[in-house]
Motif scaffolding. Sequence first.
Motif, PDB file in Angstrom:
ATOM      1  N   LEU A 163       2.714  11.475   2.066  1.00 50.84           N
ATOM      2  CA  LEU A 163       3.017  10.948   0.736  1.00 50.84           C
ATOM      3  C   LEU A 163       4.355  10.216   0.735  1.00 50.84           C
ATOM      4  N   GLY A 164       5.348  10.816   1.384  1.00 50.73           N
ATOM      5  CA  GLY A 164       6.654  10.170   1.463  1.00 50.73           C
ATOM      6  C   GLY A 164       6.592   8.850   2.221  1.00 50.73           C
ATOM      7  N   LEU A 165       5.855   8.846   3.329  1.00 47.15           N
ATOM      8  CA  LEU A 165       5.716   7.619   4.109  1.00 47.15           C
ATOM      9  C   LEU A 165       4.976   6.546   3.303  1.00 47.15           C
ATOM     10  N   GLY A 166       3.957   6.973   2.552  1.00 43.64           N
ATOM     11  CA  GLY A 166       3.206   6.024   1.736  1.00 43.64           C
ATOM     12  C   GLY A 166       4.059   5.404   0.649  1.00 43.64           C
ATOM     13  N   TRP A 174      -0.527   9.649   2.772  1.00 38.03           N
ATOM     14  CA  TRP A 174       0.054   8.303   2.883  1.00 38.03           C
ATOM     15  C   TRP A 174      -0.618   7.339   1.910  1.00 38.03           C
ATOM     16  N   TYR A 175      -1.924   7.399   1.863  1.00 37.06           N
ATOM     17  CA  TYR A 175      -2.669   6.511   0.973  1.00 37.06           C
ATOM     18  C   TYR A 175      -2.358   6.813  -0.493  1.00 37.06           C
ATOM     19  N   MET A 176      -2.241   8.087  -0.852  1.00 36.00           N
ATOM     20  CA  MET A 176      -1.877   8.432  -2.219  1.00 36.00           C
ATOM     21  C   MET A 176      -0.477   7.931  -2.552  1.00 36.00           C
ATOM     22  N   GLY A 177       0.426   7.978  -1.576  1.00 31.52           N
ATOM     23  CA  GLY A 177       1.760   7.436  -1.786  1.00 31.52           C
ATOM     24  C   GLY A 177       1.735   5.935  -2.017  1.00 31.52           C
TER      25      GLY A 177
END
Length: 233
Positions: free
Chosen positions: A7-10, A132-135
């Motif tokens: 999430l953070g990366l996204g 990642w995608y949610m981010g």
Amino acid sequence: MSRLQGLGLGLRDSLSIAMGYFPVAVSFGLAAVQAHFSPFMAVLISLTVYAGASQFVLTSLVAAGAGAFSVITTVWIMNIRHLFYGPSLLEKLGTLKNRLPLPALAWGLTDEVYAASMGRISHIPEAQRQGWYMGMQLGAYSAWVGGTVVGAVLGGSLGEQAQWVRDTLDFVLPALFVALLLEMLRHAKLRVTVAAMLASGLALLVLPGHVAMLLGLIAGAALGAYAATKEAL
């Protein structure tokens, strides 16, 4: 933990989209207020519709007195291409048994999020892909809604200046999408891309843009499916 890391990366990777979305959303907020929508209604449209160019069309149709059926049908047709995005992206998210519900994965799927995700998601560890995608979705959505708030609040005070502001910002979203498409082309099959482009270009000669885009998607998807089937035999 892996999902939170993803999430953070996204959110970090969504910055390029957010920077493009924010000024366009400001332009939408201005346009909606100038079309006699209340600031609250302008923000509510971005919160619930979240459809980029379709929101400009929606406000224009409503301001022109179009009926509910015409407005809903037009916006739906303009966005039907997203039905083709979901299946191809779902395959990239991996085979996790704890996959998030499909509505959670689909709510923020825009053209730019799709293009960026298809170009980068293969480089993300599978355990982090959903996060990642949610981010990516959350960062883009926040920028769009935030920009709309700014535009709606400023809309009343800018008055006649709003038109030149909108004209100045019109290039931002197309430029962003072209940049993301260039990233996708590095990983796409050239013949599928060319087929979609040719079909869209030919259809544009006689059909509206959103219909031409849909036909291009169908042509590219059909050729891609045929090529995949042939390779599997």
